[in-house]
Scaffold this motif. Sequence first.
Motif, PDB file in Angstrom:
ATOM      1  N   HIS A  80       0.860  -1.175   0.000  1.00 34.35           N
ATOM      2  CA  HIS A  80       0.000   0.000   0.000  1.00 34.35           C
ATOM      3  C   HIS A  80       0.902   1.233   0.000  1.00 34.35           C
ATOM      4  O   HIS A  80       1.603   1.493   0.980  1.00 34.35           O
ATOM      5  CB  HIS A  80      -0.919   0.016   1.228  1.00 34.35           C
ATOM      6  N   LYS A  81       0.859   1.976  -1.105  1.00 34.24           N
ATOM      7  CA  LYS A  81       1.736   3.142  -1.224  1.00 34.24           C
ATOM      8  C   LYS A  81       1.071   4.373  -0.619  1.00 34.24           C
ATOM      9  O   LYS A  81      -0.087   4.662  -0.883  1.00 34.24           O
ATOM     10  CB  LYS A  81       2.077   3.411  -2.688  1.00 34.24           C
ATOM     11  N   ALA A  82       1.837   5.102   0.201  1.00 29.36           N
ATOM     12  CA  ALA A  82       1.381   6.382   0.745  1.00 29.36           C
ATOM     13  C   ALA A  82       2.355   7.456   0.288  1.00 29.36           C
ATOM     14  O   ALA A  82       3.560   7.216   0.195  1.00 29.36           O
ATOM     15  CB  ALA A  82       1.317   6.330   2.270  1.00 29.36           C
ATOM     16  N   GLN A  83       1.835   8.647   0.003  1.00 28.31           N
ATOM     17  CA  GLN A  83       2.700   9.708  -0.481  1.00 28.31           C
ATOM     18  C   GLN A  83       2.324  11.038   0.159  1.00 28.31           C
ATOM     19  O   GLN A  83       1.165  11.269   0.535  1.00 28.31           O
ATOM     20  CB  GLN A  83       2.634   9.810  -2.008  1.00 28.31           C
ATOM     21  N   VAL A  84       3.320  11.906   0.255  1.00 26.64           N
ATOM     22  CA  VAL A  84       3.129  13.278   0.715  1.00 26.64           C
ATOM     23  C   VAL A  84       3.789  14.178  -0.324  1.00 26.64           C
ATOM     24  O   VAL A  84       4.974  14.011  -0.634  1.00 26.64           O
ATOM     25  CB  VAL A  84       3.766  13.520   2.095  1.00 26.64           C
ATOM     26  N   THR A  85       3.035  15.115  -0.879  1.00 27.95           N
ATOM     27  CA  THR A  85       3.575  16.067  -1.853  1.00 27.95           C
ATOM     28  C   THR A  85       3.452  17.474  -1.283  1.00 27.95           C
ATOM     29  O   THR A  85       2.360  17.886  -0.880  1.00 27.95           O
ATOM     30  CB  THR A  85       2.816  15.985  -3.194  1.00 27.95           C
ATOM     31  N   MET A  86       4.579  18.188  -1.248  1.00 29.39           N
ATOM     32  CA  MET A  86       4.588  19.551  -0.721  1.00 29.39           C
ATOM     33  C   MET A  86       5.199  20.485  -1.762  1.00 29.39           C
ATOM     34  O   MET A  86       6.167  20.128  -2.441  1.00 29.39           O
ATOM     35  CB  MET A  86       5.382  19.617   0.587  1.00 29.39           C
ATOM     36  N   ARG A  87       4.618  21.689  -1.874  1.00 27.23           N
ATOM     37  CA  ARG A  87       5.100  22.689  -2.831  1.00 27.23           C
ATOM     38  C   ARG A  87       5.916  23.765  -2.125  1.00 27.23           C
ATOM     39  O   ARG A  87       5.620  24.137  -0.974  1.00 27.23           O
ATOM     40  CB  ARG A  87       3.911  23.334  -3.549  1.00 27.23           C
ATOM     41  N   PHE A  88       6.928  24.275  -2.852  1.00 27.77           N
ATOM     42  CA  PHE A  88       7.762  25.360  -2.357  1.00 27.77           C
ATOM     43  C   PHE A  88       8.008  26.338  -3.500  1.00 27.77           C
ATOM     44  O   PHE A  88       7.938  25.965  -4.675  1.00 27.77           O
ATOM     45  CB  PHE A  88       9.110  24.829  -1.853  1.00 27.77           C
TER      46      PHE A  88
END
Length: 306
Positions: A80-88
């Motif tokens: 089960h893949k979990a991801q966090v995407t954050m912008r800068f």
Amino acid sequence: MAVFGTNETKVMLPRNIADGMIKETRTLSTIAKLSAREPQRFGETEYITFNDFPKAEFVEEGAQKASTTGGFGSVKSKPHKAQVTMRFNEEVQWASEDYQLSILSQLGDAGQVALARALDLGAYHRINPLTGSVITGWDNYVTATTKSVEIATADADADLRAAVGLLLNQPTSWGVNGVAIDPKFAWSLSNLQTKNADGSPSGVQRYPNLGFGTDITSILGINAAQGNTVSGTPEAADTKVRAIVGDFQNGIRWGIQRELPVELIRFGDPDGQGDLKRNNQIALRLEVVYGWYVFADRFSKIVDAV
């Protein structure tokens, strides 16, 4: 040398940050507090299960040996893949290396919380943390258990005993070695008082070791972990689950199947928040692949009345 180069699409999370994330994931997740992580290869991992306890046989000298009773099968944990995407702001690419490392550290701090909660929300309730919705395609999760106790009295410890009884008073019991507790239920336990001879409250805390119920580590001899992922909040609507008790040591088999690379994204719209170039931004994406299998029949849950 800059951490965010001009050509790389992958940058490795510094080991001290990655190790810290794994450590904090174990600290923040109630599952990880009560159930040991184990090594897993990527993909499905097979576990052998016994359909019945095998029974030994005493054999007299010279006597024949009988076939041992009991059969076995297998189950598979799934990735089960979990991801966090954050912008800068894209200007971070031109900042000093120390500043770029601080950005990765911030990503690690945010990611460790998000990924730890994702483990609980997925394995307990099959909830997608970002949307709060149930992933209907998943059929292996803890609260699928049919063993359930509805809160009916003010004595929270009576409900806990009833939930334990559902597990111990059955032909095959795997034992009870952990309980995950929602803060609401923790407060109910800590607020209990002993009773006078006439049945009135004595004003003396029934379980003084619980304090205000803010950091419970054990209750009635069972290892405990507290967290609002038990009720699924705030990511999702309250599931009304107030505690989950059972065989955390062997009833949940889980591990992390992949390393922790960070993907540096400079182009496109990777998260539905608009084109990166148009917004003068870059994105950093952190992904982890969990694998788990849950033996739901080894758990019982305590639920609030709907």
